[in-house]
Design an enzyme around this catalytic site. Structure first.
Site, mmCIF file in Angstrom:
data_model
loop_
_atom_site.group_PDB
_atom_site.id
_atom_site.type_symbol
_atom_site.label_atom_id
_atom_site.label_comp_id
_atom_site.label_asym_id
_atom_site.label_seq_id
_atom_site.Cartn_x
_atom_site.Cartn_y
_atom_site.Cartn_z
ATOM 1 N N MET A 33 82.021 -22.241 -4.034
ATOM 2 C CA MET A 33 81.027 -21.396 -3.361
ATOM 3 C C MET A 33 81.625 -19.865 -2.654
ATOM 4 S SD MET A 33 78.609 -23.327 -0.438
ATOM 5 C CE MET A 33 79.556 -23.048 1.087
ATOM 6 N N ASN A 34 80.581 -19.111 -1.880
ATOM 7 C CA ASN A 34 81.153 -17.899 -1.478
ATOM 8 C C ASN A 34 81.148 -17.680 -0.070
ATOM 9 O OD1 ASN A 34 78.692 -16.650 -1.065
ATOM 10 N ND2 ASN A 34 78.323 -17.036 -3.302
ATOM 11 N N ARG A 35 81.385 -16.588 0.475
ATOM 12 C CA ARG A 35 81.418 -16.422 1.865
ATOM 13 C C ARG A 35 80.075 -16.192 2.801
ATOM 14 N NH1 ARG A 35 86.690 -16.326 3.521
ATOM 15 N NH2 ARG A 35 88.381 -16.051 2.068
ATOM 16 N N ALA A 100 73.754 -14.542 -2.056
ATOM 17 C CA ALA A 100 74.765 -14.414 -2.868
ATOM 18 C C ALA A 100 74.929 -15.328 -4.052
ATOM 19 C CB ALA A 100 76.008 -14.233 -1.964
#
Ligand code: CTP
Ligand code: CA
Length: 224
Positions: A33-35, A100
């Site tokens: 996953m991303n931030r 994102a």
């Protein structure tokens, strides 16, 4: 006479907004996953609704309350986001892609928990579909807005994406700057439009950034 309401800037317009990260499963207990926290996209959805728009929000996994009077569609992976966005695209007057989206997903989504092995390991990845680029190649009347999260060469990369994806405006976001980027309540962005215009906004709340973006969207919708 006293009840006459001022016409809202996005009255009757259908807005499709994406927000948050996507989550790409490796196995039943692990993912990539991303931030992204979804704050920017949720702020845009909330403000668009207040400006009179009919809002559909395709959201990756976030821990935010759904904005009032917004049609929220929850998704997990980039593939699911792709599917839902395409489903609602033809109907939309404008699309704002704040999400994102993962650029890669594990080649294998293992059914069972992977077991550790001695020595080095790696996870094979495959590219995901570029949703915004696909919309740019398919669009007829829709106004398309993208985000560019960068940590260097912000302007150059952002303008490159504006052209490559055939979109109308890109919101460049230096996620490495203090008071901008992931998880913060403020943001520092620059808006680049297809006509070559550049609007540098000072640090402000994500709510105010949302209002600025939507004002531009409303203007572009009127010019069509
Ligand atoms: N985007 C998308 N689908 C993808 C990747 C990105 O729709 N698979 C959209 C994002 O929602 C955003 C814009 O494209 O509005 C730019 O995303 P970004 O990650 O900054 O750009 P990329 O084209 O993926 O390039 P890179 O990550 O290499 O900078
Ligand atoms: Ca990317």
């Amino acid at each position: 006479f006293f009840n006459v309401k001022k016409t809202q800037p996005l009255q009757g317009k259908k807005l499709l907004i994406t927000a948050g990260p996507t989550r790409e499963n490796i196995d039943p207990v692990r993912f990539i996953m991303n931030r992204s926290t979804g704050k920017m996209g949720y702020a845009i959805a909330e403000q668009a609704e207040k400006m009179g728009a009919q809002v559909t929000l395709v959201s990756g996994p976030v821990s935010l309350a759904p904005p009032a009077n917004v049609n929220v569609i929850d998704v997990e992976s980039a593939a699911e986001m792709h599917k839902e966005v395409l489903k609602h695209f033809t109907d939309a007057d404008a699309v704002i892609k704040t999400a994102a989206v993962a650029d890669y997903t594990p080649k294998f989504h293992h059914e069972h928990k992977m077991k550790k092995q001695p020595g080095e390991s790696s996870i094979p990845l495959v590219g995901t579909a570029d949703i915004l680029k696909e919309l740019g190649s398919k669009k007829d009347k829709q106004i398309l807005v993208g985000f560019a999260a960068e940590t260097e060469n912000v302007e150059q990369y952002a303008i490159g994406k504006l052209q490559k994806k055939n979109i109308d405006m890109i919101v460049a976001n230096n996620v490495a700057a203090e008071g901008a980027g992931f998880g913060t309540d403020t943001n520092i962005v620059t808006l680049f439009k297809r006509d070559g215009s550049k609007t540098e906004l000072p640090k402000m709340s994500k709510t105010d950034v949302a209002k600025n973006i939507l004002r531009e969207v409303s203007r572009m919708l009127k010019k069509e």
